[in-house]
Design an enzyme around this catalytic site. Structure first.
Site, short mmCIF file in Angstrom:
data_model
loop_
_atom_site.label_atom_id
_atom_site.label_comp_id
_atom_site.label_asym_id
_atom_site.label_seq_id
_atom_site.Cartn_x
_atom_site.Cartn_y
_atom_site.Cartn_z
CG ASN A 187 -0.81 -3.85 -7.76
OD1 ASN A 187 -0.62 -4.39 -6.72
ND2 ASN A 187 -1.77 -3.03 -8.13
CG HIS B 153 -6.85 -2.56 -8.11
ND1 HIS B 153 -6.63 -1.79 -7.01
CD2 HIS B 153 -8.15 -2.19 -8.56
CE1 HIS B 153 -7.65 -0.92 -6.68
NE2 HIS B 153 -8.43 -1.18 -7.62
CG ASP C 151 -4.85 1.02 -8.27
OD1 ASP C 151 -4.14 0.29 -8.31
OD2 ASP C 151 -5.35 1.61 -7.61
CG MET D 118 -1.86 -1.11 1.23
SD MET D 118 -2.60 -1.73 -0.39
CE MET D 118 -4.22 -0.69 0.02
NE ARG D 119 4.49 3.96 1.86
CZ ARG D 119 4.03 5.17 2.35
NH1 ARG D 119 2.91 5.11 2.99
NH2 ARG D 119 4.67 6.37 2.30
CB ILE D 120 2.09 6.14 -4.23
CG1 ILE D 120 0.52 5.81 -3.92
CG2 ILE D 120 2.10 6.92 -5.64
CD1 ILE D 120 -0.60 6.92 -4.18
C1 GAR Z 1 -5.90 -7.47 -1.73
O1 GAR Z 1 -7.43 -7.55 -1.76
C2 GAR Z 1 -5.42 -6.74 -2.69
O2 GAR Z 1 -5.90 -6.80 -3.90
C3 GAR Z 1 -5.41 -5.12 -2.36
O3 GAR Z 1 -5.25 -5.38 -0.96
C4 GAR Z 1 -5.78 -6.55 -0.46
C5 GAR Z 1 -4.39 -7.23 0.17
O4 GAR Z 1 -4.37 -8.44 0.72
N1 GAR Z 1 -4.56 -4.47 -3.02
C6 GAR Z 1 -4.84 -3.06 -3.19
O5 GAR Z 1 -5.98 -2.54 -2.78
C7 GAR Z 1 -3.75 -2.45 -3.95
N2 GAR Z 1 -4.25 -1.14 -4.44
P1 GAR Z 1 -3.52 -9.33 1.09
O6 GAR Z 1 -2.49 -8.65 2.15
O7 GAR Z 1 -4.16 -10.74 2.09
O8 GAR Z 1 -2.86 -10.23 -0.26
#
Ligand code: GAR
Length: 214
Positions: free
Chosen positions: A110, A112, A148, A93-95
């Site tokens: 990635n 999403h 994204d 979760m870092r840009i």
């Molecule tokens: C997942 O749903 C992933 O798609 C999302 O965070 C969650 C991480 O879960 N990613 C984003 O929102 C990125 N923009 P996880 O740590 O259990 O894989």
């Protein structure tokens, strides 16, 4: 089979997608090998799973760096130390800075939780429910500096039920994420696709890109 592509995974938390990739890569025939799991948070619970699997882990704490550039430089150094050739972001979760994205262009993917280009950004499940859409899902794409966005590798769609809450919908999408992310990494690592500018092209006859589930 050629050499397996050395892959670093970036996480920020639970790391369930990282676990799905690690489990897929237990198979010696899987075209990627996970060489390191890196988190920007020391408390990320995913790190424990990676350690238990005998995979190298690193913490690169964003709060310990004065700038995004300094943080990304450390991230880059950590990936290189472990010989990573590909990067898979899994709930990271870092840009990222433009420079970092360019250095890993067409080598960083990635996942999403939406059917891109719909619902870029955060709170995708809440927004999908508010719009009363009937299908929602997840996408795997190459990373570009616009958040994204980037050539799509794979998408999985799931139904949205009238009774859904953001939590029940998130759980259904997450299940699909765990199926699609290993498949997407496999096509990238095996060289079954190549990027031409902003378009992803299948390098294998009969392969339809983006991969879709179901
Ligand atoms: C997942 O749903 C992933 O798609 C999302 O965070 C969650 C991480 O879960 N990613 C984003 O929102 C990125 N923009 P996880 O740590 O259990 O894989």
């Amino acid at each position: 089979m050629g050499a397996r592509k050395k892959t670093g995974i970036l996480i920020s938390g639970r790391g369930s997608n990282m676990q799905a990739l690690v489990k897929a890569a237990r198979d010696p025939a899987f075209p990627a090998e996970i060489v390191v799991v890196i988190s920007n948070r020391a408390s990320a619970s995913g790190l424990d799973f990676a350690k238990a699997e005998g995979i190298a882990t690193e913490v690169v704490d964003h709060k310990a760096h004065a700038s995004r550039e300094a943080f990304d430089a450390e991230l880059d150094a950590a990936l290189k130390r472990h010989g990573a050739e590909l990067v898979a972001c899994a709930g990271f979760m870092r840009i990222m800075t433009e420079g970092f994205v360019q250095r890993w262009r067409d080598r960083m993917i990635n996942i999403h939780p939406s059917l891109l280009p719909a619902y870029k950004g955060l709170h995708t499940h809440e927004r999908a429910l508010a719009d009363k859409v009937t299908r929602h899902g997840c996408s795997v794409h190459f990373v570009r500096s616009d958040v994204d966005s980037g050539p799509l590798i794979a998408q999985a769609s799931v139904p949205v039920l009238k009774s859904d809450t953001p939590e029940t919908l998130a759980a259904r999408v997450l299940d699909a994420e765990h199926k699609i992310y290993p498949r997407a990494l496999a096509v990238v690592a095996s060289g079954a696709v190549r990027v031409e500018g902003e378009t992803l092209v299948a390098a294998k006859p009969g392969l339809h890109i983006p991969l879709t589930i179901p």
